[in-house]
Design a protein around this motif. Structure first.
Motif, PDB file in Angstrom:
ATOM      1  N   GLN A  54      25.832  -3.941  -2.924  1.00  0.00           N
ATOM      2  CA  GLN A  54      24.818  -4.164  -3.959  1.00  0.00           C
ATOM      3  C   GLN A  54      24.493  -2.861  -4.688  1.00  0.00           C
ATOM      4  O   GLN A  54      24.394  -2.828  -5.921  1.00  0.00           O
ATOM      5  CB  GLN A  54      23.553  -4.752  -3.328  1.00  0.00           C
ATOM      6  N   ARG A  55      24.351  -1.791  -3.915  1.00  0.00           N
ATOM      7  CA  ARG A  55      24.063  -0.492  -4.540  1.00  0.00           C
ATOM      8  C   ARG A  55      25.266   0.006  -5.323  1.00  0.00           C
ATOM      9  O   ARG A  55      25.115   0.590  -6.402  1.00  0.00           O
ATOM     10  CB  ARG A  55      23.651   0.519  -3.470  1.00  0.00           C
ATOM     11  N   ARG A  66      25.375  -1.519  -8.747  1.00  0.00           N
ATOM     12  CA  ARG A  66      24.406  -0.906  -9.676  1.00  0.00           C
ATOM     13  C   ARG A  66      24.906   0.463 -10.151  1.00  0.00           C
ATOM     14  O   ARG A  66      24.791   0.784 -11.341  1.00  0.00           O
ATOM     15  CB  ARG A  66      23.047  -0.760  -8.988  1.00  0.00           C
ATOM     16  N   GLU A  67      25.469   1.238  -9.220  1.00  0.00           N
ATOM     17  CA  GLU A  67      25.949   2.576  -9.574  1.00  0.00           C
ATOM     18  C   GLU A  67      27.118   2.511 -10.552  1.00  0.00           C
ATOM     19  O   GLU A  67      27.245   3.357 -11.453  1.00  0.00           O
ATOM     20  CB  GLU A  67      26.360   3.329  -8.308  1.00  0.00           C
ATOM     21  N   LYS A  87      27.601   0.445 -12.886  1.00  0.00           N
ATOM     22  CA  LYS A  87      27.154   0.075 -14.231  1.00  0.00           C
ATOM     23  C   LYS A  87      26.820   1.287 -15.094  1.00  0.00           C
ATOM     24  O   LYS A  87      26.684   1.171 -16.318  1.00  0.00           O
ATOM     25  CB  LYS A  87      25.938  -0.853 -14.142  1.00  0.00           C
TER      26      LYS A  87
END
Length: 365
Positions: free
Chosen positions: A145-146, A149-150, A152
């Motif tokens: 999940q992290r 986000r990174e 993106k």
């Protein structure tokens, strides 16, 4: 330090008995699940006949073997990844180990209860493997999940990392342990922070009766079949026999006891050698009047890297290494004899240390 070996398996397969025998320790052992709660930890010297020979020749003030650590991790059960039987605590203990010795019950006994009610080593292995995989699934899902986000942000490294996380997640979801994936240094670096349980090298330790300690049995053959598919080594050990061997303090008595049983080498030595092979480790020696000592390094280490195991200053200020092969050292009566016949070599920074080298380092800081 040699390496740390986590002893895992279902309850009542003989882990604590084996741990006690290997380290001549006193880990708690009883015929019921979860008698081991906190992991028992023991350090043992790595047996090496070469170290003993060097000490006999040099007669130093002290002799120091490489030390390795055994960790007796409490019996895992089905549901451990969800906390069953204090599973989360036990799984965390595995993360700290370099290699896993998976003890499997391959003996019949009406006196020792099996947690599942029957003897089936392949099923037992699959129970443990499933719990490790499930825990890794959980770890990757959280980290993914992290990573998404990174990625993106548009950062190229973050995008590449996301690809690795997704690839590994797909493999783990399909039941493929991380250690079975093709080698990939970049992926290993990205995933290192997770310390995945299935990334650990594994050896299967078949615990058999004393009578079957040499040739094994049909249950051992089933474990070998499974291990062959994943390229894992199998070690046959009778924890019962090793416990008796551990009671003998005299080396001659131990040798006689082993010979009488038709066993060439104690279980401790076989386990350690297997661990060294799995981790790609080897040994070199330093030998002087004050100290004869064994040092463990990764195979392929350069001379400066090997020196750095002693002290970082040795690597930073490395000038040269004086090197003698163990066989040459013995054949020519030590360092003086090696010098006289030209068997002491001067090696530089590019030299790759060989197993058994006897070395002196020259450095300047």
């Amino acid at each position: 330090m040699g390496f740390s070996c986590g002893i895992v398996g279902l309850p009542n397969v003989g882990k604590s008995t084996l741990f006690n025998a290997l380290g001549n320790a006193r880990a708690e052992s009883a015929n019921f699940p979860f008698c081991t709660i906190e992991p028992n930890v023991g350090q043992v010297p790595v047996p090496d006949h070469r170290l003993r020979k060097l000490a006999e020749m040099v007669k130093p003030q002290r002799t120091l073997a490489t030390q390795m650590t055994f960790v007796d991790i409490a019996g895992l059960v089905e549901g451990a990844s969800k906390g069953e039987g204090l599973g989360n605590q036990f799984l965390a203990n595995i993360r700290e180990c370099d290699v896993i010795a998976h003890v499997v019950r391959c003996f019949q006994s009406d006196d020792i209860h099996h947690v599942t009610g029957s003897i089936d080593p392949v099923r037992d292995i699959e129970i443990i493997d499933t719990e490790l995989l499930l825990k890794d699934m959980e770890s990757i899902a959280k980290r993914l999940q992290r990573a998404e986000r990174e990625a993106k942000t548009g950062d190229a490294k973050k995008k590449a990392a996301l690809v690795h996380f997704k690839t590994v997640k797909e493999a783990i979801d399909e039941g493929i342990p991380y250690r079975s994936l093709p080698a990939d240094e970049e992926r290993d670096e990205v995933l290192a922070e997770l310390a995945l349980l299935t990334s650990k090298k594994v050896m299967y330790v078949c615990n058999v009766s004393e009578e079957e300690a040499v040739d094994g049995n049909e249950l051992v053959e089933r474990v070998r079949g499974l291990a062959a598919k994943e390229g894992a080594p199998v070690v046959i050990i009778s924890a019962e026999f090793e416990a008796q061997l551990a009671e003998l303090e005299d080396d001659d008595e131990r040798a006689e006891f082993l010979e009488s049983a038709g066993i060439e080498e104690a279980g401790l030595s076989r386990l350690i050698r297997t661990g060294y092979d799995l981790l790609g480790l080897q040994t070199y020696f330093t030998a002087g009047e004050k100290e004869v000592r064994a040092w463990t390094i990764q195979a392929g280490f350069s001379a400066p890297q090997a020196a750095g195991v002693i002290h970082t200053d040795f690597e930073k200020g490395f000038i040269k290494a004086e090197v003698m092969g163990f066989a040459d050292f013995v054949a020519h009566g030590g360092e003086k004899g090696c010098r006289e016949v030209g068997k002491l070599r001067i090696e530089g920074k590019e030299y790759r240390v060989a197993d058994g080298d006897v070395m002196h380092f020259r450095f300047n800081v």
